[in-house]
Write a protein that holds these residues in place. Structure first.
Motif, PDB file in Angstrom:
ATOM      1  N   GLU A   1       0.860  -1.179   0.000  1.00  0.00           N
ATOM      2  CA  GLU A   1       0.000   0.000   0.000  1.00  0.00           C
ATOM      3  C   GLU A   1       0.900   1.233   0.000  1.00  0.00           C
ATOM      4  O   GLU A   1       1.859   1.310   0.772  1.00  0.00           O
ATOM      5  CB  GLU A   1      -0.921  -0.008   1.216  1.00  0.00           C
TER       6      GLU A   1
ATOM      7  N   THR B   1       0.775   5.568  -0.327  1.00  0.00           N
ATOM      8  CA  THR B   1      -0.032   6.789  -0.344  1.00  0.00           C
ATOM      9  C   THR B   1       0.876   8.006  -0.407  1.00  0.00           C
ATOM     10  O   THR B   1       1.828   8.134   0.378  1.00  0.00           O
ATOM     11  CB  THR B   1      -0.927   6.887   0.896  1.00  0.00           C
TER      12      THR B   1
ATOM     13  N   THR C   1      -3.258   7.131  -4.090  1.00  0.00           N
ATOM     14  CA  THR C   1      -3.400   6.103  -3.070  1.00  0.00           C
ATOM     15  C   THR C   1      -3.542   4.774  -3.786  1.00  0.00           C
ATOM     16  O   THR C   1      -4.458   4.597  -4.601  1.00  0.00           O
ATOM     17  CB  THR C   1      -4.626   6.353  -2.177  1.00  0.00           C
TER      18      THR C   1
ATOM     19  N   CYS D   1      -6.050   2.068  -7.687  1.00  0.00           N
ATOM     20  CA  CYS D   1      -5.367   3.356  -7.569  1.00  0.00           C
ATOM     21  C   CYS D   1      -6.391   4.473  -7.664  1.00  0.00           C
ATOM     22  O   CYS D   1      -7.233   4.484  -8.564  1.00  0.00           O
ATOM     23  CB  CYS D   1      -4.332   3.514  -8.687  1.00  0.00           C
TER      24      CYS D   1
END
Length: 202
Positions: free
Chosen positions: A8, A10, A15, A56
């Motif tokens: 993950e 960000t 993100t 995304c």
């Protein structure tokens, strides 16, 4: 041993969540906000045999650049994690893939030392905008995707476009050549004992 990973990532621009299984069947669920890129990552998954779930949310109101690049970074990080210590992999892969008038060759070394060389695209390819309604995929991004993927996965990638006129065909041949080369390189080879390097590490 399970060769899977989830990453993950960000930033202020995107993100992203990526999950992969290197020993899958090429199944995928892809949503990046850039339709043609989704099409290319679906092809990458299918022809590499790597299962991929990619989501995304990015600043596509500006353009697709950040979403495309950042997804490639996360995919590279996930591949590096899923490969682990690379025990028993084939390591090298080479593929040549046609798509109508386009022909691309890709050679991959899972070397741990990232490097990327892309050559042969026609001059106008960097100005191409590919895709239907929605956010277009810029032809200039393919090299950027491969470079970001290689740097974060620890791959050496050499890609050559040998022929091509249509921008869509060019990019698709390139992605499929990467996929097929990667499929061979990450495959577990029962004849390989330990790490396939005289240094003992990759």
């Amino acid at each position: 041993m399970s060769r899977t990973a989830t990453v993950e990532r960000t930033t202020s621009e995107s993100t992203i969540k990526v999950s992969i299984d290197l020993d899958g069947t090429g199944a995928s669920t892809i949503s990046t906000g850039v339709g043609f890129y989704d099409h290319m990552l679906t092809a990458l998954s299918k022809h590499s045999g790597i299962d991929m779930e990619v989501s995304c949310t990015g600043d596509v109101h500006i353009d697709g650049h950040h979403s495309v690049e950042d997804t490639a970074i996360a995919l590279g990080q996930a591949l590096r994690q899923a490969l682990g210590d690379k025990d028993g992999i084939t390591r090298y892969g080479d593929a040549m893939v046609p798509l109508d008038e386009a022909l691309a060759q890709c050679v991959v070394d899972v070397a741990g030392r990232p490097y990327c060389v892309c050559t042969g695209e026609p001059e106008g390819q960097v100005y191409a905008l590919i895709g239907g309604s929605g956010v277009p995929y810029a032809g200039s991004m393919t090299y950027h995707v491969f470079e970001s993927f290689a740097l974060n996965a620890g791959l050496c990638i050499h890609l050559r476009l040998l022929a091509g006129r249509d921008p869509h065909h060019i990019v698709e041949a390139e992605f499929k050549a990467l996929a097929r080369a990667l499929r061979t390189a990450i495959r577990l080879d029962p004849s390989v004992k330990g790490i396939p390097s005289t240094k003992g590490t990759l």
